[in-house]
Scaffold this active site. Structure first.
Site, PDB file in Angstrom:
ATOM      1  N   CYS A   2       0.891  -1.033  -0.028  1.00  0.00           N
ATOM      2  CA  CYS A   2      -0.137   0.036  -0.072  1.00  0.00           C
ATOM      3  C   CYS A   2       0.877   1.286  -0.081  1.00  0.00           C
ATOM      4  CB  CYS A   2      -0.884   0.037   1.237  1.00  0.00           C
ATOM      5  SG  CYS A   2      -2.157  -1.167   1.240  1.00  0.00           S
ATOM      6  N   ARG A  27       4.064  -0.343  -4.550  1.00  0.00           N
ATOM      7  CA  ARG A  27       3.886  -0.937  -3.310  1.00  0.00           C
ATOM      8  C   ARG A  27       2.480  -1.802  -3.230  1.00  0.00           C
ATOM      9  NH1 ARG A  27       7.043   1.276   0.751  1.00  0.00           N
ATOM     10  NH2 ARG A  27       5.338   0.718   2.315  1.00  0.00           N
ATOM     11  N   TRP A  75      -2.662  -2.733  -1.630  1.00  0.00           N
ATOM     12  CA  TRP A  75      -2.415  -4.213  -1.899  1.00  0.00           C
ATOM     13  C   TRP A  75      -3.409  -5.025  -0.891  1.00  0.00           C
ATOM     14  CZ3 TRP A  75      -0.893  -8.354   1.398  1.00  0.00           C
ATOM     15  CH2 TRP A  75      -0.167  -9.408   0.307  1.00  0.00           C
ATOM     16  N   ASN A 101      -2.457   1.750   5.498  1.00  0.00           N
ATOM     17  CA  ASN A 101      -1.660   0.577   5.131  1.00  0.00           C
ATOM     18  C   ASN A 101      -1.347  -0.347   6.272  1.00  0.00           C
ATOM     19  OD1 ASN A 101       0.464  -1.074   4.268  1.00  0.00           O
ATOM     20  ND2 ASN A 101       1.926   0.715   4.388  1.00  0.00           N
ATOM     21  N   GLY A 102      -1.700  -1.560   6.163  1.00  0.00           N
ATOM     22  CA  GLY A 102      -1.604  -2.478   7.498  1.00  0.00           C
ATOM     23  C   GLY A 102      -2.600  -3.485   7.632  1.00  0.00           C
ATOM     24  N   GLU A 488      17.144 -18.494  -6.365  1.00  0.00           N
ATOM     25  CA  GLU A 488      16.776 -17.077  -6.931  1.00  0.00           C
ATOM     26  C   GLU A 488      16.303 -16.835  -8.434  1.00  0.00           C
ATOM     27  OE1 GLU A 488      16.145 -14.415  -5.563  1.00  0.00           O
ATOM     28  OE2 GLU A 488      16.416 -12.730  -7.107  1.00  0.00           O
ATOM     29  N   LYS A 492      12.493 -15.630  -9.309  1.00  0.00           N
ATOM     30  CA  LYS A 492      12.220 -14.626 -10.275  1.00  0.00           C
ATOM     31  C   LYS A 492      11.284 -15.169 -11.273  1.00  0.00           C
ATOM     32  CE  LYS A 492      14.554 -11.114  -9.199  1.00  0.00           C
ATOM     33  NZ  LYS A 492      14.268 -11.301  -7.873  1.00  0.00           N
ATOM     34  N   GLU A 495       7.736 -15.183  -9.927  1.00  0.00           N
ATOM     35  CA  GLU A 495       7.179 -13.963  -9.554  1.00  0.00           C
ATOM     36  C   GLU A 495       6.914 -13.271 -11.032  1.00  0.00           C
ATOM     37  OE1 GLU A 495       9.678 -11.646  -6.100  1.00  0.00           O
ATOM     38  OE2 GLU A 495      11.071 -12.074  -7.779  1.00  0.00           O
ATOM     39  N   HIS A 511      17.631 -37.852  -5.086  1.00  0.00           N
ATOM     40  CA  HIS A 511      16.798 -38.055  -3.761  1.00  0.00           C
ATOM     41  C   HIS A 511      15.400 -37.821  -3.900  1.00  0.00           C
ATOM     42  CE1 HIS A 511      20.130 -39.198  -1.919  1.00  0.00           C
ATOM     43  NE2 HIS A 511      20.958 -37.939  -2.168  1.00  0.00           N
ATOM     44  N   LYS A 614       6.360  -4.687  -3.431  1.00  0.00           N
ATOM     45  CA  LYS A 614       7.646  -4.500  -3.221  1.00  0.00           C
ATOM     46  C   LYS A 614       8.003  -4.719  -1.651  1.00  0.00           C
ATOM     47  CE  LYS A 614      11.734  -2.823  -4.736  1.00  0.00           C
ATOM     48  NZ  LYS A 614      12.260  -4.283  -5.224  1.00  0.00           N
TER      49      LYS A 614
HETATM   50  C1  G6P Z   1       8.688  -8.794  -0.915  1.00  0.00           C
HETATM   51  C2  G6P Z   1       9.282  -8.644  -2.555  1.00  0.00           C
HETATM   52  C3  G6P Z   1      10.457  -9.229  -2.690  1.00  0.00           C
HETATM   53  C4  G6P Z   1      11.395  -9.065  -1.575  1.00  0.00           C
HETATM   54  C5  G6P Z   1      10.901  -9.433  -0.246  1.00  0.00           C
HETATM   55  C6  G6P Z   1      11.846  -9.007   0.866  1.00  0.00           C
HETATM   56  O1  G6P Z   1       8.253 -10.211  -0.958  1.00  0.00           O
HETATM   57  O2  G6P Z   1       8.237  -8.918  -3.539  1.00  0.00           O
HETATM   58  O3  G6P Z   1      11.075  -9.028  -3.886  1.00  0.00           O
HETATM   59  O4  G6P Z   1      12.793  -9.858  -1.677  1.00  0.00           O
HETATM   60  O5  G6P Z   1       9.563  -8.649  -0.024  1.00  0.00           O
HETATM   61  O6  G6P Z   1      11.878  -7.579   0.753  1.00  0.00           O
HETATM   62  P1  G6P Z   1      12.929  -6.504   1.498  1.00  0.00           P
HETATM   63  O7  G6P Z   1      12.571  -5.285   1.255  1.00  0.00           O
HETATM   64  O8  G6P Z   1      12.972  -7.258   2.999  1.00  0.00           O
HETATM   65  O9  G6P Z   1      14.255  -6.968   0.950  1.00  0.00           O
END
Ligand code: G6P
Length: 619
Positions: A2, A27, A75, A101-102, A488, A492, A495, A511, A614
């Site tokens: 948010c 956000r 969000w 937000n929250g 990672e 990606k 996501e 395994h 984010k």
């Molecule tokens: C969210 C984002 C990720 C990020 C994670 C941790 O899930 O979508 O891309 O890695 O938060 O965020 P931070 O700001 O704590 O690195």
């Protein structure tokens, strides 16, 4: 999670708020809304979907001109992403508007009580009840109406959970009031105008002077002043800071996506993360570190806490810390940490890695660690954010603003910063000679150039990504530091491309996961250097042969000139030679490009993937 903007000044509030929302849309983008005070009334508009929907609605029916207002990008938590659930929310009389937000945890009790007392709710959100609680405060039976800030303080004292709230009211028409507990809120100080926002990006086009709002505080902004108190009304001194990047840094600058721009910025970001880390005598110096060497000498265990991509940086940091410092290091998902009965002592160093510095899971884990008397070092990108503020020490990563939801340059700078922290610990504890530290630093200084080289070789990656756009599943394999890189790469792809993607430790394949291999399945493999890690190299070459024997299509990331693995690669992506522990810095880049290109080929919004945000400020 948010985005919130509030404005009081001389400009048209609508324009300022929309500009801020455009910069905060990363956000959350489930809905957007604004409210403007004008002529003793509040005009508001809100629409489900991205900011563009709201902008179209406002173009058709523009609100009256006004210089005080607020806005929100959502969000969704409580209630589906619909028009009625979009923010702002108003009270029964329509005289005040609030954005949030929250999550308000005592939502059900408060809502039941408000409904019993005749309030009418038009949404399923927890936010709307704040509008009605404020209404009650503003209309007290004895007629002694408080200021909007006073009403906000009284309401906040009744709320459980996490929240940033920002409100306007026609009865206090020159002021915007914000409050925060656990979720972010900053003040922007302008000339004859002031701002409230979740993130400085919202007002960077207007001012670079900002102030931190602390936990359980209420801020009132007017055109000519800012007043901050705690929830009981006691004045508090805020910490001012100057934003050290420009509005251009948060523009796309000709790139199709913020993500492509941020990938391209990585050589500079990695270089910036290293600036000022070595003093005149060649010793590592960490400016922002507030832990003294005596405390660091006593450290006998390291616990790394992080979420998402930052967690993968932690998994790589573990190898560096154990190898260079000879200290046991465990890496935990911050969201699991508090509930796992963690064993912490005064000699445990906790490293919290977070791009935003606002991830609530990580913030709560930091608080828990500090309650257990451990010292916490934050590795963080956003200055003045909650996690560094609540930690004992901080090392800023200096990646600059990262706008795309999927983290790229922040990840690479987290890696580099963690390497530097590990070397610093090794220096203090005496586990590496000065010459050994100098050698690693020399390699680190060459990393911007190595990343630049990788970026110059991305055409085959883009080609294969487009070829694979119709696939449903991709597997990623790695060993040692290549395993977190594989994780990672898979994250990606999930996501951005919404594809089933899994990362496995290549040795674990036999395994279980090998059962997934079928003819044509794309398998991406991160291969260590044949010269530096010959045994592991041979093992992973065998793992590649195992999947190939079962028909997999192999995409291999390996050191330039690696002739041993080449015969087993359907596609070979070459990496410049770098020391084994540093290989993730170069090996991650092709996987970022791969996911970005594949998502683009599938027609997805690369910067704003569905359901994500984010900065996740709920647990
Ligand atoms: C969210 C984002 C990720 C990020 C994670 C941790 O899930 O979508 O891309 O890695 O938060 O965020 P931070 O700001 O704590 O690195």
């Amino acid at each position: 999670m948010c985005g919130i903007v509030g404005y009081a000044g001389g400009r048209q509030a609508l324009e300022v708020v929309l500009e801020g929302l455009a910069r905060l849309e990363y956000r959350g983008y489930d809905s957007a809304g604004i409210a403007v005070l004008a002529g003793g009334k509040i005009s508001w508009a809100k629409r489900a979907g991205k900011l563009g929907n709201l902008q179209s609605a406002l173009a058709e029916v523009p609100p009256p001109a006004g210089t005080v207002g607020l806005g929100h990008t959502r969000w969704a938590t409580h209630g589906a992403p619909t028009d009625p659930n979009a923010h702002p929310h108003t009270d029964c009389s329509g005289r005040l508007a609030v954005v949030h937000n929250g999550i308000i945890e005592n939502f059900a009790d408060l809502r039941r009580d408000l409904l019993a007392r005749g309030h009418v709710m038009t949404s399923e959100t927890d936010t709307e009840l704040v509008a009605h609680l404020l209404e009650d405060e503003m209309e007290q039976a004895d007629g002694a109406r408080p200021s909007l800030a006073g009403a906000m303080r009284a309401v906040c004292r009744r709320l459980d959970g996490t929240f940033t709230l920002v409100a306007v009211d026609v009865r206090d028409p020159d002021v915007v009031v914000g409050a925060r507990r656990n979720s972010p809120l900053v003040v922007g100080r302008g000339n004859g105008e002031n701002f409230l926002a979740s993130d400085v990006a919202a007002f960077i086009a207007f001012t670079k002077e900002a102030a931190e709002i602390g936990q359980d505080q209420v801020a009132e902004i007017r055109a000519d002043r800012v007043t901050v108190t705690d929830f009981d009304g006691a004045p508090v001194r805020v910490r001012d800071f100057t934003i050290d990047w420009d509005a251009d840094a948060a523009e796309k600058s000709g790139f199709k996506w913020f993500m492509t721009k941020e990938i391209a910025e990585q050589p500079r970001a990695v270089a910036d993360a290293l600036i000022g880390r070595v003093d005149r005598d060649g010793r590592i110096a960490l400016d922002e570190m507030r832990l003294d060497d005596e405390a660091l000498r006593a450290v006998d265990r390291v616990v790394v806490l992080a979420c998402g991509t930052a967690y993968h940086a932690g998994l790589i940091a573990k190898h560096a810390i154990e190898h260079w410092c000879k200290i046991g290091c465990e890496v935990q998902l911050a969201s699991e940490f508090r509930y796992s009965d963690p064993i912490l002592t005064r000699s445990t160093l906790v490293i919290a890695i977070s791009q935003s510095g606002e991830t609530l899971d990580t913030l709560m884990a930091v608080r828990h660690a500090r309650e257990q008397h451990s010292r916490v070092l934050a590795v963080c990108n956003v200055k003045g954010s909650s996690i560094p503020r609540e930690s004992d020490a901080v090392v800023y990563t200096h990646a600059g603003p990262e706008i795309a939801v999927a983290s790229t340059k922040a990840f690479l700078t987290q890696l580099v910063s963690c390497y530097v922290v590990a070397l610093y610990l090794a220096q203090v504890q005496g586990t590496l000679y000065a010459s050994e530290i100098a050698e690693v630093l020399g390699h680190l200084r060459r990393m911007p150039d190595a990343v630049e080289q990788v970026l110059g070789l991305m055409e085959p990656v883009r080609r294969i990504a487009r070829e694979l756009a119709g696939e449903r599943c991709v597997l990623f394999l790695g060993r040692h530091v290549g395993y977190p890189v594989a994780l990672e790469g898979a994250l990606k792809l999930k996501e951005l491309a919404y594809m089933h993607a899994e990362g496995f430790a290549a040795g674990e394949l036999k395994h279980g996961p090998i059962a997934l291999i079928e003819p044509g399945l794309p398998v991406v493999v991160v291969v260590p250097s044949p010269g530096d890690m010959p045994v592991l190299h041979d093992k992973i070459v065998s793992n590649i042969q195992e999947v190939r024997a079962r028909g997999a299509r192999t995409i291999v990331l390996a050191e330039r000139g690696d002739a041993k693995v080449a015969p087993y690669a359907d596609t070979m992506i070459e990496l410049p030679p770098v020391p084994p522990l540093l290989q993730p810095v170069v090996a991650t880049v092709p996987l970022q490009v791969f996911a970005c290109e594949l998502a683009d080929a599938r027609g997805h919004d690369v910067d704003q993937p569905r359901n994500l945000a984010k900065s996740v400020t709920v647990e």
